[in-house]
Design a protein around this motif. Structure first.
Motif, PDB file in Angstrom:
ATOM      1  N   ASP A  24       0.926  -1.259   0.136  1.00  0.00           N
ATOM      2  CA  ASP A  24      -0.084  -0.459  -0.362  1.00  0.00           C
ATOM      3  C   ASP A  24       1.021   1.519  -0.205  1.00  0.00           C
ATOM      4  N   ILE A  25       1.847   1.128   1.011  1.00  0.00           N
ATOM      5  CA  ILE A  25       2.768   2.141   0.492  1.00  0.00           C
ATOM      6  C   ILE A  25       3.968   2.006   0.628  1.00  0.00           C
ATOM      7  N   TYR A  26       5.114   2.334   0.430  1.00  0.00           N
ATOM      8  CA  TYR A  26       6.332   2.027  -0.163  1.00  0.00           C
ATOM      9  C   TYR A  26       7.416   2.667  -0.026  1.00  0.00           C
ATOM     10  N   TRP A  27       7.875   3.187   1.182  1.00  0.00           N
ATOM     11  CA  TRP A  27       9.352   3.998   1.084  1.00  0.00           C
ATOM     12  C   TRP A  27      10.704   3.696   0.501  1.00  0.00           C
ATOM     13  N   LEU A  28      11.477   5.133   0.189  1.00  0.00           N
ATOM     14  CA  LEU A  28      13.008   5.289   0.202  1.00  0.00           C
ATOM     15  C   LEU A  28      13.667   5.203   1.428  1.00  0.00           C
ATOM     16  N   HIS A  29      14.077   4.270   2.232  1.00  0.00           N
ATOM     17  CA  HIS A  29      14.089   4.661   2.983  1.00  0.00           C
ATOM     18  C   HIS A  29      15.098   4.996   3.684  1.00  0.00           C
ATOM     19  N   LEU A  30      16.320   5.337   2.751  1.00  0.00           N
ATOM     20  CA  LEU A  30      17.243   6.706   2.744  1.00  0.00           C
ATOM     21  C   LEU A  30      17.572   7.589   2.065  1.00  0.00           C
ATOM     22  N   PRO A  31      18.419   8.692   1.701  1.00  0.00           N
ATOM     23  CA  PRO A  31      17.861  10.017   0.498  1.00  0.00           C
ATOM     24  C   PRO A  31      19.718   8.708  -0.855  1.00  0.00           C
ATOM     25  N   ASN A  32      19.780   7.342  -0.964  1.00  0.00           N
ATOM     26  CA  ASN A  32      20.691   7.705  -1.334  1.00  0.00           C
ATOM     27  C   ASN A  32      20.233   7.028  -2.911  1.00  0.00           C
ATOM     28  N   CYS A  33      21.380   7.643  -3.729  1.00  0.00           N
ATOM     29  CA  CYS A  33      20.986   7.547  -5.113  1.00  0.00           C
ATOM     30  C   CYS A  33      19.168   7.682  -5.570  1.00  0.00           C
ATOM     31  N   ILE A  34      19.101   8.927  -5.407  1.00  0.00           N
ATOM     32  CA  ILE A  34      17.651   9.372  -5.661  1.00  0.00           C
ATOM     33  C   ILE A  34      16.732   8.826  -6.540  1.00  0.00           C
ATOM     34  N   GLU A  35      17.461   9.592  -7.846  1.00  0.00           N
ATOM     35  CA  GLU A  35      17.038   9.410  -9.118  1.00  0.00           C
ATOM     36  C   GLU A  35      16.674   8.086  -9.527  1.00  0.00           C
ATOM     37  N   GLN A  36      17.976   7.104  -8.724  1.00  0.00           N
ATOM     38  CA  GLN A  36      18.097   6.008  -9.901  1.00  0.00           C
ATOM     39  C   GLN A  36      16.635   5.122  -8.956  1.00  0.00           C
ATOM     40  N   ASN A  37      16.271   5.201  -7.245  1.00  0.00           N
ATOM     41  CA  ASN A  37      16.085   4.277  -6.718  1.00  0.00           C
ATOM     42  C   ASN A  37      14.326   4.965  -6.310  1.00  0.00           C
ATOM     43  N   ILE A  38      13.909   6.427  -7.059  1.00  0.00           N
ATOM     44  CA  ILE A  38      12.507   6.305  -6.706  1.00  0.00           C
ATOM     45  C   ILE A  38      11.817   5.949  -8.460  1.00  0.00           C
ATOM     46  N   SER A  39      13.090   6.257  -9.303  1.00  0.00           N
ATOM     47  CA  SER A  39      12.681   6.183 -11.346  1.00  0.00           C
ATOM     48  C   SER A  39      12.106   4.805 -10.320  1.00  0.00           C
ATOM     49  N   GLU A  40      12.895   3.680 -10.141  1.00  0.00           N
ATOM     50  CA  GLU A  40      12.549   2.183  -9.864  1.00  0.00           C
ATOM     51  C   GLU A  40      10.888   1.778  -9.149  1.00  0.00           C
ATOM     52  N   MET A  41      10.968   3.021  -8.938  1.00  0.00           N
ATOM     53  CA  MET A  41       9.979   3.305  -7.668  1.00  0.00           C
ATOM     54  C   MET A  41       8.460   3.439  -8.229  1.00  0.00           C
ATOM     55  N   ILE A  42       8.780   4.236  -9.614  1.00  0.00           N
ATOM     56  CA  ILE A  42       7.986   5.127 -10.037  1.00  0.00           C
ATOM     57  C   ILE A  42       7.170   3.764 -11.035  1.00  0.00           C
ATOM     58  N   ALA A  43       7.849   2.912 -11.469  1.00  0.00           N
ATOM     59  CA  ALA A  43       7.534   1.539 -12.490  1.00  0.00           C
ATOM     60  C   ALA A  43       6.604   0.921 -11.871  1.00  0.00           C
ATOM     61  N   LEU A  44       7.639   0.480 -10.447  1.00  0.00           N
ATOM     62  CA  LEU A  44       6.320  -0.422  -9.889  1.00  0.00           C
ATOM     63  C   LEU A  44       5.071  -0.298  -9.578  1.00  0.00           C
ATOM     64  N   LYS A  96       2.922   2.731 -11.497  1.00  0.00           N
ATOM     65  CA  LYS A  96       3.009   2.528 -12.192  1.00  0.00           C
ATOM     66  C   LYS A  96       2.315   0.652 -13.161  1.00  0.00           C
ATOM     67  N   GLU A  97       3.027   0.231 -12.678  1.00  0.00           N
ATOM     68  CA  GLU A  97       2.115  -1.379 -12.498  1.00  0.00           C
ATOM     69  C   GLU A  97       1.276  -1.612 -11.594  1.00  0.00           C
ATOM     70  N   GLY A  98       0.794  -0.526 -10.713  1.00  0.00           N
ATOM     71  CA  GLY A  98       0.011  -1.359 -10.079  1.00  0.00           C
ATOM     72  C   GLY A  98       0.012  -2.305  -8.526  1.00  0.00           C
ATOM     73  N   LEU A  99       1.635  -2.084  -8.290  1.00  0.00           N
ATOM     74  CA  LEU A  99       2.345  -2.814  -7.485  1.00  0.00           C
ATOM     75  C   LEU A  99       2.388  -1.967  -6.484  1.00  0.00           C
ATOM     76  N   ILE A 100       2.396  -1.047  -6.538  1.00  0.00           N
ATOM     77  CA  ILE A 100       2.613   0.106  -4.727  1.00  0.00           C
ATOM     78  C   ILE A 100       1.647   1.199  -5.394  1.00  0.00           C
ATOM     79  N   GLY A 101       0.780   0.876  -4.138  1.00  0.00           N
ATOM     80  CA  GLY A 101      -0.392   2.267  -4.245  1.00  0.00           C
ATOM     81  C   GLY A 101       0.094   4.258  -3.824  1.00  0.00           C
ATOM     82  N   ASN A 102       1.056   3.319  -2.659  1.00  0.00           N
ATOM     83  CA  ASN A 102       1.222   4.935  -2.580  1.00  0.00           C
ATOM     84  C   ASN A 102       3.361   4.802  -2.746  1.00  0.00           C
ATOM     85  N   ILE A 103       3.842   6.030  -3.184  1.00  0.00           N
ATOM     86  CA  ILE A 103       4.979   6.317  -2.614  1.00  0.00           C
ATOM     87  C   ILE A 103       5.278   7.205  -1.753  1.00  0.00           C
ATOM     88  N   GLY A 104       6.933   6.772  -0.608  1.00  0.00           N
ATOM     89  CA  GLY A 104       6.983   8.115   0.097  1.00  0.00           C
ATOM     90  C   GLY A 104       8.469   7.899   0.967  1.00  0.00           C
TER      91      GLY A 104
END
Length: 308
Positions: free
Chosen positions: A107-127, A129-137
């Motif tokens: 339901d909510i998936y968090w990036l736990h630390l600000p390491n490699c923000i661009e790359q990790n956020i990009s992967e989370m966005i893909a998830l 948009k696939e409907g696997l994550i309800g919200n990103i934090g």
């Protein structure tokens, strides 16, 4: 389905783990049946969000949630990134999380630390948009890092759900430096971890087993006697305990408290605490008293250093 605010408080599961973990770090162990009763009691009270991460409970927390929580519970989980980015790392970790939790969606998936923000956020966005994550934090981010993450999400047409950082009566840095206001201005939830400072904001009782957490804070407790007294006085006005006053302090300011609950009565305590609204005068009184103790908590900075 639920008639109340889903995010008025969150059940923290950092203390859900093995018997050895409970005895050594928390002073006592809790069996699976008790944890299951706790989960169902929480959901029955409308406290439906359970917050976890892969390393909680020495790696057992997520699996216990998957085994014991009702399927109506909402899951808040985290990806803790290493310093160096490797393509596909978020997805691989996410798939393991799904398996541990026994879910098709988090339901909510968090990036736990600000390491490699661009790359990790990009992967989370893909998830997402696939409907696997309800919200990103995002969690343990500075305001500058939050702005960067939000910009990346905005560009992808994905909302930033929340920021989860250390916050308590004793640790109000993120409020004092403007991050909490930034969240309010941008419609982003601010969730607080360590609301009770691992038990430091629970006035000590005579007797009982000392956990490692309690031993770590033992010297500070004498300095906090004026704050304990103030919490007790204010809590008594509202029919709650001193520890519940620390929870109500957060929720009264529009901050979502994430509080560890291993036993059913603790969910009842949390439920009652966040039903109380402290006055502005009471909040200011608690803050003045806390500042006068001189007790400082390193909090998020220590966490970020420890995991890097």
């Amino acid at each position: 389905m639920y008639s109340i605010n889903l995010y008025r408080a969150v059940i923290g599961t950092n203390s859900w783990g093995s018997k050895a973990y409970g005895r050594v770090l928390r002073g006592s162990s809790v069996d699976k049946q008790t944890l299951k009763e706790t989960a169902y009691e929480a959901v029955e009270r409308g406290l439906v969000v359970f917050d976890t991460a892969r390393d909680y409970g020495l790696g057992q927390g997520q699996k216990l949630i998957g085994e014991l929580c009702p399927k109506t519970a909402l899951i808040s989980a985290k990806y803790t990134p290493p310093r160096k980015y490797v393509s596909g790392q978020v997805r691989r970790s996410f798939e393991k999380d799904l398996a541990d939790l026994g879910r098709d969606l988090i339901d909510i998936y968090w990036l736990h630390l600000p390491n490699c923000i661009e790359q990790n956020i990009s992967e989370m966005i893909a998830l997402y948009k696939e409907g696997l994550i309800g919200n990103i934090g995002i969690s343990n981010f500075s305001e500058e890092e939050c702005r960067r993450a939000k910009q990346l999400l905005d560009e992808a047409g994905v909302p930033l759900f929340g920021v989860q950082n250390h916050y308590s009566i004793l640790a109000r840095t993120w409020e004092q430096n403007g991050l909490v206001d930034w969240c309010r201005e941008n419609g982003v939830q601010f969730w607080a971890w360590a609301v009770l400072e691992e038990g430091l904001l629970v006035p000590p009782k005579k007797g009982g087993r000392l956990s490692l957490m309690k031993l770590f804070y033992l010297r500070r407790q004498s300095k906090l006697l004026p704050l304990y007294k103030k919490m007790y006085i204010i809590g008594k006005r509202h029919g709650i305990t001193a520890a519940q006053t620390a929870m109500a302090f957060c929720s009264s300011k529009g901050i979502v408290p994430v509080c560890g609950c291993r036993k059913p009565y603790q969910t009842a305590d949390l439920d009652k605490a966040v039903s109380v609204t402290l006055t502005e005068s009471e909040i200011a009184d608690l803050e003045r008293t806390a500042d006068r103790t001189g007790v400082k908590i390193l909090g998020a900075d220590m966490f970020r250093f420890a995991v890097k």
